[in-house]
Design an enzyme around this catalytic site. Structure first.
Site, PDB file in Angstrom:
ATOM      1  N   THR A  25       0.845  -1.194   0.000  1.00 37.95           N
ATOM      2  CA  THR A  25       0.000   0.000   0.000  1.00 37.95           C
ATOM      3  C   THR A  25       0.877   1.240   0.000  1.00 37.95           C
ATOM      4  O   THR A  25       1.755   1.390   0.845  1.00 37.95           O
ATOM      5  CB  THR A  25      -0.946  -0.037   1.224  1.00 37.95           C
ATOM      6  N   GLN A  97      -4.596  -6.967  -6.479  1.00 41.94           N
ATOM      7  CA  GLN A  97      -5.096  -7.507  -5.216  1.00 41.94           C
ATOM      8  C   GLN A  97      -6.470  -6.908  -4.892  1.00 41.94           C
ATOM      9  O   GLN A  97      -6.612  -5.693  -4.733  1.00 41.94           O
ATOM     10  CB  GLN A  97      -4.115  -7.220  -4.075  1.00 41.94           C
ATOM     11  N   HIS A 177      -7.564 -10.677  -1.408  1.00 43.09           N
ATOM     12  CA  HIS A 177      -6.916 -10.308  -0.135  1.00 43.09           C
ATOM     13  C   HIS A 177      -7.782 -10.834   1.016  1.00 43.09           C
ATOM     14  O   HIS A 177      -8.806 -10.246   1.355  1.00 43.09           O
ATOM     15  CB  HIS A 177      -6.768  -8.791  -0.054  1.00 43.09           C
ATOM     16  N   ASN A 180      -4.602 -10.101   6.906  1.00 41.22           N
ATOM     17  CA  ASN A 180      -4.332  -8.835   7.608  1.00 41.22           C
ATOM     18  C   ASN A 180      -5.531  -8.155   8.257  1.00 41.22           C
ATOM     19  O   ASN A 180      -5.576  -6.928   8.356  1.00 41.22           O
ATOM     20  CB  ASN A 180      -3.618  -7.860   6.657  1.00 41.22           C
ATOM     21  N   TYR A 182      -8.631  -7.761   7.334  1.00 37.73           N
ATOM     22  CA  TYR A 182      -9.652  -7.111   6.523  1.00 37.73           C
ATOM     23  C   TYR A 182     -10.886  -8.014   6.417  1.00 37.73           C
ATOM     24  O   TYR A 182     -10.960  -9.039   7.087  1.00 37.73           O
ATOM     25  CB  TYR A 182      -9.062  -6.703   5.159  1.00 37.73           C
ATOM     26  N   ARG A 229      -4.527 -14.532  -0.636  1.00 38.48           N
ATOM     27  CA  ARG A 229      -3.535 -14.247   0.404  1.00 38.48           C
ATOM     28  C   ARG A 229      -4.146 -14.449   1.788  1.00 38.48           C
ATOM     29  O   ARG A 229      -5.235 -13.948   2.066  1.00 38.48           O
ATOM     30  CB  ARG A 229      -3.041 -12.811   0.272  1.00 38.48           C
ATOM     31  N   ASN A 237      -4.106  -5.325  12.369  1.00 31.10           N
ATOM     32  CA  ASN A 237      -5.481  -4.821  12.394  1.00 31.10           C
ATOM     33  C   ASN A 237      -6.368  -5.573  13.369  1.00 31.10           C
ATOM     34  O   ASN A 237      -7.551  -5.785  13.118  1.00 31.10           O
ATOM     35  CB  ASN A 237      -6.081  -4.821  10.976  1.00 31.10           C
ATOM     36  N   GLY A 324       8.609  -7.656   0.152  1.00 29.23           N
ATOM     37  CA  GLY A 324       7.901  -6.392   0.314  1.00 29.23           C
ATOM     38  C   GLY A 324       8.854  -5.216   0.406  1.00 29.23           C
ATOM     39  O   GLY A 324       9.156  -4.562  -0.593  1.00 29.23           O
TER      40      GLY A 324
HETATM   41  C1  8OZ Z   1      -0.181  -0.937   5.213  1.00 26.35           C
HETATM   42  C2  8OZ Z   1      -0.930   0.219   5.254  1.00 26.35           C
HETATM   43  C3  8OZ Z   1      -2.218   0.200   4.792  1.00 26.35           C
HETATM   44  C4  8OZ Z   1      -2.769  -0.988   4.306  1.00 26.35           C
HETATM   45  C5  8OZ Z   1      -2.290  -4.721   4.338  1.00 26.35           C
HETATM   46  C6  8OZ Z   1      -3.370  -3.400   2.665  1.00 26.35           C
HETATM   47  O1  8OZ Z   1      -1.759  -4.767   5.449  1.00 26.35           O
HETATM   48  C7  8OZ Z   1      -2.584  -3.410   3.718  1.00 26.35           C
HETATM   49  C8  8OZ Z   1      -2.006  -2.152   4.271  1.00 26.35           C
HETATM   50  C9  8OZ Z   1      -0.713  -2.105   4.732  1.00 26.35           C
HETATM   51  O2  8OZ Z   1      -2.634  -5.750   3.754  1.00 26.35           O
END
Ligand code: 8OZ
Length: 368
Positions: A25, A97, A177, A180, A182, A229, A237, A324
């Site tokens: 990102t 993604q 995705h 992480n 989400y 992923r 998060n 990364g």
């Molecule tokens: C860092 C900052 C904002 C989003 C992820 C899409 O962790 C992100 C993300 C990473 O998968």
């Protein structure tokens, strides 16, 4: 011995080497529209076997940060066409993604300033990035609302439409995705999912959204150009599951028959330690489950890899290694790995937001 520099096929994707640019990102798409500068950035890195784009919102509701790109409006598709053309011209392969942030968002980023959506109305203890007058600031995410059961088909359909838009934009495929913390990960894990309907409770129910999304995307564009992923134990998060090993073993058995191009794992804490003391996880057992269930997808690993660790992982049966932070700072990473360095150092201050600085101005070896 297999080396990083040998070609491999992952489903329909014929890759020149096993080096992958991880999704990163960068918050450089004002108004969620990909820019010409982004085309330059990705094309600079086209010698990777595969480029995975930064996380890209499948809908306005799926957006959780300022200036991240989308893939649901015509001008976004047009912007991405410039990116895919530039990468292909440079001889690379690129997948996009597909991202829905769920509760990791802020009312300011949501349609009509509404609440972000989530499996359950539980706020994530995490921050998002709002860019105000060019300055990125980290703010608490907003209180989410639980998705109604009758909203679920619409979410799945947003993924399906984004996958079709990806093909229209010229991508070689997509990555779902599901990592992480989400939306899909929020459904998977007990810490964020307290539903009592068909999408909560049992492992089968918590994995239902992942299953429906992956089925819809593979039906739309083909499993052989779809990747996914996963991050079984990351705390990113505020993701937390009380028993991730059986959860992800179930996910492997779901995915095995879908004919995917690759499965992509963040091992340990995203961008942090590969081993987490109170969250042990057996990735090799997971691969065994996947292979035993008939899964043939390429096995992609990520998190803190250097050359030595990458080669060790290939020896142990991984197929692709995603890099990364090294890719942020080293557009010609393939060449640099080939000759064991040197590597440019990434500059954290320019990771999120801004322009060319810390984005397209990292020098290649010949120029260094
Ligand atoms: C860092 C900052 C904002 C989003 C992820 C899409 O962790 C992100 C993300 C990473 O998968």
């Amino acid at each position: 011995m297999t080396t990083l520099f040998e070609p491999i096929s992952a489903g329909r994707l014929q890759l020149a080497n096993r080096i992958v640019m991880a999704p990163l990102t960068r918050n450089r798409a004002p108004g969620a529209v990909p820019t010409p500068l982004m085309a330059t950035y990705y094309a600079q890195r086209a010698s990777a076997g595969l480029l995975i784009t930064e996380a890209t919102a499948i809908s306005h509701q799926g957006q959780g940060y300022s200036d991240v790109p989308g893939l649901y409006a015509p001008e976004q598709i047009e912007g991405w066409k410039r990116v895919t053309q530039a990468v292909h011209q440079a001889g690379g392969k690129i997948v996009v993604q597909l991202w829905h942030v769920g509760r990791v968002s802020h009312t300011e980023l949501q349609p009509d300033g509404g609440a972000p959506v989530a499996p359950s109305a539980i706020r994530a203890k995490t921050k998002t990035v709002l860019i105000k007058e060019g300055v990125p600031t980290f703010v608490e995410t907003s209180e989410p609302r639980a998705l109604a059961l009758d909203e679920m088909p619409g979410i799945v359909d947003d993924y399906r439409r984004a996958a079709l838009a990806a093909i229209e934009a010229g991508f070689d495929g997509v990555e779902i995705h599901a990592a992480n913390g989400y939306l899909i990960d929020q459904f998977l894990k007990t810490g964020s999912n307290q539903r009592t309907d068909a999408y909560g409770g049992s492992i089968e129910n918590r994995a239902r959204l992942l299953q429906e999304v992956t089925q819809a995307v593979t039906d739309a564009i083909g499993g052989d150009r779809t990747g996914i992923r996963l991050s079984p134990v990351t705390p990113a998060n505020d993701a937390l599951d009380t028993d991730p090993q059986p959860l992800f073993e179930h996910v492997m058995r779901l995915l095995a028959p879908m004919g995917l191009a690759y499965v992509h794992f963040i091992e340990g804490a995203t961008g942090g330690p590969r081993e987490i003391a109170d969250r042990p996880f057996d990735y090799l057992a997971l691969r065994e489950t996947f292979r035993t269930a008939g899964g043939r997808a390429a096995w992609m690993v990520n998190n803190g890899y250097d050359l030595a660790l990458a080669e060790k992982s290939l020896e142990q049966g991984a197929d692709l290694i995603a890099f990364g932070k090294l890719y942020i700072a080293n557009p010609d990473l393939v060449q640099r790995l080939k000759q064991s360095g040197p590597f440019n150092e990434p500059d954290r201050a320019t990771f999120y937001g801004g322009g060319e600085k810390g984005y397209t101005d990292y020098p290649a070896l010949a120029a260094a």
